[in-house]
Design a protein around this motif. Structure first.
Motif, PDB file in Angstrom:
ATOM      1  N   HIS A 142      -3.587   9.419   1.458  1.00  0.00           N
ATOM      2  CA  HIS A 142      -2.802   8.317   2.034  1.00  0.00           C
ATOM      3  C   HIS A 142      -1.929   8.783   3.180  1.00  0.00           C
ATOM      4  CE1 HIS A 142      -4.181   6.033  -1.474  1.00  0.00           C
ATOM      5  NE2 HIS A 142      -3.983   4.992  -0.692  1.00  0.00           N
ATOM      6  N   HIS A 183      -7.351  -2.327  -2.282  1.00  0.00           N
ATOM      7  CA  HIS A 183      -5.923  -2.554  -1.993  1.00  0.00           C
ATOM      8  C   HIS A 183      -5.609  -2.357  -0.505  1.00  0.00           C
ATOM      9  CE1 HIS A 183      -5.379   1.922  -3.206  1.00  0.00           C
ATOM     10  NE2 HIS A 183      -5.201   1.865  -1.911  1.00  0.00           N
ATOM     11  N   TRP A 237     -13.354   6.490   0.259  1.00  0.00           N
ATOM     12  CA  TRP A 237     -12.885   6.834   1.595  1.00  0.00           C
ATOM     13  C   TRP A 237     -14.087   7.158   2.482  1.00  0.00           C
ATOM     14  CZ3 TRP A 237      -7.530   6.970   2.337  1.00  0.00           C
ATOM     15  CH2 TRP A 237      -6.763   6.888   1.153  1.00  0.00           C
ATOM     16  N   ASP A 278      -9.410   4.268   4.476  1.00  0.00           N
ATOM     17  CA  ASP A 278      -9.276   3.921   3.058  1.00  0.00           C
ATOM     18  C   ASP A 278     -10.103   2.668   2.802  1.00  0.00           C
ATOM     19  OD1 ASP A 278      -8.402   3.154   0.512  1.00  0.00           O
ATOM     20  OD2 ASP A 278      -6.285   3.542   0.938  1.00  0.00           O
ATOM     21  N   HIS A 302       0.839  -1.207   0.000  1.00  0.00           N
ATOM     22  CA  HIS A 302       0.000   0.000   0.000  1.00  0.00           C
ATOM     23  C   HIS A 302       0.874   1.256   0.000  1.00  0.00           C
ATOM     24  CE1 HIS A 302      -4.059   1.648   1.776  1.00  0.00           C
ATOM     25  NE2 HIS A 302      -3.685   2.282   0.685  1.00  0.00           N
TER      26      HIS A 302
HETATM   27 MN   MN3 Z   1      -5.112   3.302  -0.587  1.00  0.00          MN
END
Ligand code: MN3
Length: 197
Positions: A73, A159, A122, A155, A27
């Motif tokens: 992120h 992924h 998100w 998140d 990630h």
């Molecule tokens: Mn992410």
């Protein structure tokens, strides 16, 4: 000035058993770094503002998406802390209770928002004016663009959890909310935003 990838605020295995070292490694090293590289590639030779908040407010298309994903992120990593206090500061707790009824009701609403976001995106706790709000966003979208200010995020792109939980997004969301939320970070975001706003 190119955008830089900020260091992770914890060791890659620090979130185990809730989020594996392998997930954090891929990630951070592939996804987060990839967004940084794409912003820098898009900015090359252009006379654009390079601070991420300006890009989030004003850029469009891929540049907006990649800049927002870098910011999202970095913010997400700061929202995770397996060793911190497992509850909000008193001042944030009071505000959550006033808005949602209780901290548990807030957590339930955040979980519903995270589970309910269709596809990649998100879930957020934001300040909207002087109000706390739970909201979700699609793909890279960041609430700063809408004039809100984030206090916490999760998140919910695949992924973020697929290696550990496969299709069970709800289990990942519950693990984050119960074990990993960085309440210190959220509380300090709340205090500084109230001062600013
Ligand atoms: Mn992410």
């Amino acid at each position: 000035m190119p955008i830089e990838l900020p260091p992770l605020p914890f060791a890659k295995d620090a979130l185990e058993p809730h989020i594996s070292q392998r997930t954090v490694d891929i990630h951070y090293e592939k996804h987060h770094r990839g967004y940084v590289d794409k912003v820098n590639k898009a900015l090359k030779g252009k006379d654009e503002k390079t601070d991420l908040e300006s890009l989030i407010k004003t850029a469009n298309g891929d540049l907006y998406n990649h800049a927002a994903q870098v910011w999202n992120h970095t913010f997400y990593w700061n929202c995770l802390n397996p060793l911190g206090p497992n509850e909000p500061s008193q001042v944030l707790k009071d505000a959550l209770c006033a808005q949602f009824g209780s901290v548990q009701k807030f957590k339930d609403e955040l979980a519903e928002s995270a589970k309910g976001e269709f596809g990649s995106g998100w879930a957020w706790l934001v300040m909207d004016g002087d109000k706390l709000r739970v909201t979700s966003s699609t793909d890279a979208e960041n609430p700063i663009r809408e004039g809100m200010w984030p206090l916490l995020t999760i998140d919910v792109w695949e992924h973020a959890y697929y290696l550990d939980y496969q299709n069970e997004r709800g289990k990942y969301v519950s693990a984050v909310i119960e074990h990993l939320l960085n309440w210190q970070f959220a509380s300090s975001n709340f205090v500084s935003q109230r001062k600013a706003g």
